[in-house]
Design a protein around this motif. Structure first.
Motif, PDB file in Angstrom:
ATOM      1  N   PRO A   1      -6.285  -1.148   5.107  1.00  0.00           N
ATOM      2  CA  PRO A   1      -6.932  -1.639   3.884  1.00  0.00           C
ATOM      3  C   PRO A   1      -6.331  -2.954   3.377  1.00  0.00           C
ATOM      4  O   PRO A   1      -7.068  -3.837   2.927  1.00  0.00           O
ATOM      5  N   ALA A   2      -5.024  -3.086   3.466  1.00  0.00           N
ATOM      6  CA  ALA A   2      -4.381  -4.325   2.997  1.00  0.00           C
ATOM      7  C   ALA A   2      -4.863  -5.531   3.791  1.00  0.00           C
ATOM      8  O   ALA A   2      -5.137  -6.604   3.222  1.00  0.00           O
ATOM      9  N   GLN A   3      -4.971  -5.402   5.106  1.00  0.00           N
ATOM     10  CA  GLN A   3      -5.421  -6.516   5.942  1.00  0.00           C
ATOM     11  C   GLN A   3      -6.870  -6.876   5.653  1.00  0.00           C
ATOM     12  O   GLN A   3      -7.238  -8.060   5.723  1.00  0.00           O
ATOM     13  N   MET A   4      -7.689  -5.903   5.340  1.00  0.00           N
ATOM     14  CA  MET A   4      -9.089  -6.194   5.043  1.00  0.00           C
ATOM     15  C   MET A   4      -9.285  -6.762   3.647  1.00  0.00           C
ATOM     16  O   MET A   4     -10.130  -7.642   3.434  1.00  0.00           O
ATOM     17  N   ILE A   5      -8.519  -6.270   2.679  1.00  0.00           N
ATOM     18  CA  ILE A   5      -8.728  -6.662   1.284  1.00  0.00           C
ATOM     19  C   ILE A   5      -8.137  -8.036   0.973  1.00  0.00           C
ATOM     20  O   ILE A   5      -8.681  -8.771   0.132  1.00  0.00           O
ATOM     21  N   LEU A   6      -7.052  -8.432   1.637  1.00  0.00           N
ATOM     22  CA  LEU A   6      -6.428  -9.726   1.343  1.00  0.00           C
ATOM     23  C   LEU A   6      -7.421 -10.885   1.425  1.00  0.00           C
ATOM     24  O   LEU A   6      -7.546 -11.652   0.460  1.00  0.00           O
TER      25      LEU A   6
ATOM     26  N   THR B   1       0.837  -1.191   0.000  1.00  0.00           N
ATOM     27  CA  THR B   1       0.000   0.000   0.000  1.00  0.00           C
ATOM     28  C   THR B   1       0.871   1.239   0.000  1.00  0.00           C
ATOM     29  O   THR B   1       1.885   1.289   0.720  1.00  0.00           O
ATOM     30  N   VAL B   2       0.506   2.236  -0.781  1.00  0.00           N
ATOM     31  CA  VAL B   2       1.247   3.495  -0.728  1.00  0.00           C
ATOM     32  C   VAL B   2       1.081   4.081   0.671  1.00  0.00           C
ATOM     33  O   VAL B   2       0.052   3.879   1.326  1.00  0.00           O
ATOM     34  N   PRO B   3       2.102   4.800   1.187  1.00  0.00           N
ATOM     35  CA  PRO B   3       2.105   5.211   2.598  1.00  0.00           C
ATOM     36  C   PRO B   3       0.857   5.957   3.068  1.00  0.00           C
ATOM     37  O   PRO B   3       0.395   5.751   4.196  1.00  0.00           O
ATOM     38  N   ALA B   4       0.279   6.795   2.239  1.00  0.00           N
ATOM     39  CA  ALA B   4      -0.866   7.602   2.678  1.00  0.00           C
ATOM     40  C   ALA B   4      -2.066   6.752   3.081  1.00  0.00           C
ATOM     41  O   ALA B   4      -2.895   7.191   3.891  1.00  0.00           O
ATOM     42  N   PHE B   5      -2.146   5.518   2.543  1.00  0.00           N
ATOM     43  CA  PHE B   5      -3.302   4.672   2.817  1.00  0.00           C
ATOM     44  C   PHE B   5      -2.926   3.391   3.555  1.00  0.00           C
ATOM     45  O   PHE B   5      -3.767   2.510   3.709  1.00  0.00           O
TER      46      PHE B   5
ATOM     47  N   ILE C   1      -2.236  -1.357  -3.348  1.00  0.00           N
ATOM     48  CA  ILE C   1      -3.331  -0.419  -3.157  1.00  0.00           C
ATOM     49  C   ILE C   1      -2.782   0.988  -3.334  1.00  0.00           C
ATOM     50  O   ILE C   1      -1.942   1.449  -2.564  1.00  0.00           O
ATOM     51  N   LEU C   2      -3.260   1.661  -4.366  1.00  0.00           N
ATOM     52  CA  LEU C   2      -2.750   2.987  -4.711  1.00  0.00           C
ATOM     53  C   LEU C   2      -3.616   4.114  -4.151  1.00  0.00           C
ATOM     54  O   LEU C   2      -3.114   5.220  -3.908  1.00  0.00           O
ATOM     55  N   GLU C   3      -4.911   3.841  -3.957  1.00  0.00           N
ATOM     56  CA  GLU C   3      -5.801   4.886  -3.439  1.00  0.00           C
ATOM     57  C   GLU C   3      -7.041   4.261  -2.836  1.00  0.00           C
ATOM     58  O   GLU C   3      -7.625   3.339  -3.382  1.00  0.00           O
TER      59      GLU C   3
END
Length: 199
Positions: free
Chosen positions: A87-92, A57-61, A125-127
């Motif tokens: 977001p990464a933990q939820m989307i995986l 994930t880009v740092p802002a998100f 994840i970019l945004e």
């Protein structure tokens, strides 16, 4: 000051101490991304397997803090509304379950149980941002997927998917609803992308 007055004053200070020095309890609302699309392609199972890495994930998100934009070139975070995980933990797990439901792969693996697989899916994840600069406000979700052969690391296909989902109201909860709708749309596109390229 008489002794009685001094004792009374001390009692008042003692009783009010809790309200003076205890931090104010501010409720924080936590939300999840949990949508898995229902209209997925139904496939015959193939003798191939897929490993899904934890999304970068880009740092802002890369935070449970819920991002929004109210003026151009700026990202801010809600103070009392946040994601329950990054977001990464939820989307995986949503990625893994979506691809499993296509039945295309004989196995779909995720950390920590990766093992050796035929294909490897990387995600970035970019945004994931509620944009209030537009009218109506929109949820913007952009994710890049890279599919490769695991043993040779040979790239097969890469694609960035961008989804915009309108908010019904201009508030954080409407953004959560829109985010879940956007995730469902994105996962549907991902399923097609993986199936078309994992040949």
């Amino acid at each position: 000051m008489t002794a009685t007055a001094a004792i009374s004053a001390l009692c008042i200070v003692s009783l009010s101490g809790c309200s003076l020095f205890t931090p104010v309890d501010i409720d924080t609302h936590q939300y999840v991304l949990s949508t898995i699309p229902v209209d997925l392609p139904a496939e015959r199972t193939h003798a191939v397997t897929l490993s899904v890495l934890v999304p970068e994930t880009v740092p802002a998100f890369a935070t449970p803090r819920m991002a929004y934009t109210s003026q151009e070139y700026q990202i801010a975070y809600f103070s009392r509304n946040e994601w329950v995980e990054t977001p990464a933990q939820m989307i995986l797990p949503l990625i893994v379950e979506t691809i499993r439901r296509t039945h295309y792969f004989s196995a779909v693996r995720a950390p920590p149980d990766l093992g050796r697989s035929t294909f490897l899916l990387r995600t970035e994840i970019l945004e994931l941002n509620q944009d209030f600069t537009s009218d109506p406000a929109v949820l913007r979700l952009t994710v890049r997927f890279d599919l490769s052969r695991e043993t040779t690391h040979q790239p097969i296909a890469a694609k960035a998917f961008s989804v915009q989902q309108q908010l019904d109201e201009r508030n954080p909860y409407a953004g959560v609803v829109a985010a879940n709708e956007a995730v469902g749309r994105l996962l549907r596109d991902l399923a097609r992308f993986v199936i078309e390229n994992a040949r």
